[in-house]
Design a protein around this motif. Structure first.
Motif, PDB file in Angstrom:
ATOM      1  N   PRO A   1       0.825  -1.215   0.000  1.00 10.35           N
ATOM      2  CA  PRO A   1       0.000   0.000   0.000  1.00 10.35           C
ATOM      3  C   PRO A   1       0.857   1.262   0.000  1.00 10.35           C
ATOM      4  O   PRO A   1       2.041   1.232   0.336  1.00 10.35           O
ATOM      5  CB  PRO A   1      -0.782  -0.125   1.312  1.00 10.35           C
ATOM      6  CG  PRO A   1       0.123  -0.912   2.206  1.00 10.35           C
ATOM      7  CD  PRO A   1       0.821  -1.907   1.309  1.00 10.35           C
TER       8      PRO A   1
ATOM      9  N   LEU B   1       1.797   4.326   1.934  1.00 12.52           N
ATOM     10  CA  LEU B   1       1.750   4.704   3.342  1.00 12.52           C
ATOM     11  C   LEU B   1       1.641   6.226   3.447  1.00 12.52           C
ATOM     12  O   LEU B   1       2.427   6.951   2.834  1.00 12.52           O
ATOM     13  CB  LEU B   1       2.990   4.212   4.080  1.00 12.52           C
ATOM     14  CG  LEU B   1       3.250   2.707   4.033  1.00 12.52           C
ATOM     15  CD1 LEU B   1       4.499   2.361   4.833  1.00 12.52           C
ATOM     16  CD2 LEU B   1       2.052   1.921   4.536  1.00 12.52           C
TER      17      LEU B   1
ATOM     18  N   ASP C   1      -4.144   1.683  -3.087  1.00  8.62           N
ATOM     19  CA  ASP C   1      -4.379   1.146  -1.749  1.00  8.62           C
ATOM     20  C   ASP C   1      -3.650   2.044  -0.761  1.00  8.62           C
ATOM     21  O   ASP C   1      -2.418   2.133  -0.779  1.00  8.62           O
ATOM     22  CB  ASP C   1      -3.851  -0.289  -1.667  1.00  8.62           C
ATOM     23  CG  ASP C   1      -4.065  -0.906  -0.288  1.00  8.62           C
ATOM     24  OD1 ASP C   1      -4.832  -0.332   0.513  1.00  8.62           O
ATOM     25  OD2 ASP C   1      -3.443  -1.955  -0.017  1.00  8.62           O
TER      26      ASP C   1
ATOM     27  N   GLN D   1      -2.812   3.386   3.164  1.00  8.47           N
ATOM     28  CA  GLN D   1      -2.795   3.007   4.584  1.00  8.47           C
ATOM     29  C   GLN D   1      -2.288   4.185   5.402  1.00  8.47           C
ATOM     30  O   GLN D   1      -1.153   4.635   5.225  1.00  8.47           O
ATOM     31  CB  GLN D   1      -1.895   1.796   4.805  1.00  8.47           C
ATOM     32  CG  GLN D   1      -1.818   1.362   6.266  1.00  8.47           C
ATOM     33  CD  GLN D   1      -0.935   0.141   6.451  1.00  8.47           C
ATOM     34  OE1 GLN D   1      -0.918  -0.749   5.610  1.00  8.47           O
ATOM     35  NE2 GLN D   1      -0.185   0.109   7.535  1.00  8.47           N
TER      36      GLN D   1
ATOM     37  N   THR E   1      -0.820   5.846   8.675  1.00  5.74           N
ATOM     38  CA  THR E   1       0.048   5.338   9.735  1.00  5.74           C
ATOM     39  C   THR E   1       0.840   6.498  10.319  1.00  5.74           C
ATOM     40  O   THR E   1       0.650   7.654   9.939  1.00  5.74           O
ATOM     41  CB  THR E   1       0.995   4.247   9.188  1.00  5.74           C
ATOM     42  OG1 THR E   1       1.731   3.671  10.263  1.00  5.74           O
ATOM     43  CG2 THR E   1       1.958   4.818   8.160  1.00  5.74           C
TER      44      THR E   1
ATOM     45  N   GLY F   1       2.183  -3.107   5.878  1.00  5.56           N
ATOM     46  CA  GLY F   1       0.810  -3.529   6.105  1.00  5.56           C
ATOM     47  C   GLY F   1       0.664  -4.828   6.875  1.00  5.56           C
ATOM     48  O   GLY F   1      -0.444  -5.222   7.212  1.00  5.56           O
TER      49      GLY F   1
END
Length: 284
Positions: A6, A8, A28, A30, A32, A224
């Motif tokens: 993904p 980030l 995708d 993510q 964080t 991930g």
């Protein structure tokens, strides 16, 4: 190498609208807590986004160059994305950008948030293309100025930021003088405790070990596979504090050399472990 994980995104970018634009572009994403950079588009490519106010403030306090060194030392390709018109004298911000370019940093300019999202989406998609068009083995060019090279050398040691490297060089005058003072003479320097002084001494005085004879580095998990963690290593002696972000090997090494009574605090859950328990936890 084709990137499959993904994209980030640092959680502080959530409100910018760029993560939603990346999702709409079919990526995708993510969210964080990134220790360096705002967007990690692959193992070899990261982006630091600077809006008008943030760029001006980071130039004035020198944070921009600290971030640039950390980004370049972590990723083969590091991109600064300048968004909008900086809120400071034109000569000042253009001069700072020229310095970054001289040090081999890639700088892009976007008109607004929507334009930034378009740039980041395009960069992320190119990181996932069928094959790279050129090799990206590392930063394209080292800093030109000898003092900047000295800063990079010291900041490569875990726990020594670019700001701390500059402070050490300003106090001692050269890398050779820092090496001569290590480890005991460095502990009088603000922010340098037993652990950091020992790391500097090991890096500056340790015997060279050929790559074939070194212990293998621990494999890093694929993006991930587990949530990002912020580990804070705290010691009864306050100037012994060492921070590590997703650096399991650094945390283990610090724990094994830590003083009695040292504790490890999970920055996400608040869980407190003693050094022995923390080492077992990290080794799992």
């Amino acid at each position: 190498m084709v990137e499959k994980g993904p994209v980030l995104v640092d959680h502080r970018e959530r409100s910018s609208g760029i993560p939603d634009a990346l999702v709409a572009a079919g990526l995708d994403v993510q969210l964080t807590d990134l220790p360096v950079g705002d967007y990690v588009l692959g193992h070899g490519l990261a982006v630091e986004r600077k809006g008008p106010g943030d760029l001006s403030a980071s130039i004035r306090d020198g944070r921009l160059f600290d971030q640039a060194v950390r980004l370049q030392s972590t990723f083969p390709q590091a991109v600064l994305l300048v968004e909008g018109e900086p809120r400071m004298a034109e000569d000042a911000w253009r001069g700072a950008v020229c310095r970054l370019l001289e040090d081999g940093f890639t700088v892009l300019h976007s008109l607004d948030v929507e334009d930034s999202a378009a740039w980041i989406a395009r960069l992320a998609k190119r990181a996932r293309r069928a094959a790279p068009t050129s090799r990206t083995d590392g930063p394209r060019r080292s800093p030109r100025h000898p003092s900047a090279q000295a800063e990079v050398m010291l900041s490569a040691v875990p726990g020594i930021s670019a700001t701390m490297a500059r402070s050490l060089l300003a106090a001692h005058g050269s890398v050779a003088a820092v090496a001569a003072a290590a480890p005991d003479g460095l502990r009088r320097h603000p922010g340098i405790g037993r652990v950091r002084a020992a790391r500097l001494a090991e890096a500056l005085h340790g015997a060279y070990v050929a790559p074939a004879d070194r212990e293998p580095e621990p494999e890093r998990p694929a993006p991930g596979t587990r949530p990002a963690r912020r580990w804070i290593l705290s010691s009864p002696d306050r100037d012994e504090e060492t921070r590590s972000f997703d650096r399991r090997a650094i945390a283990l090494r610090a724990l094994r050399s830590s003083a009695e009574g040292t504790q490890l605090v999970d920055g996400l859950t608040g869980e407190v472990l003693d050094a022995e328990g923390a080492a077992e936890h990290l080794a799992e």
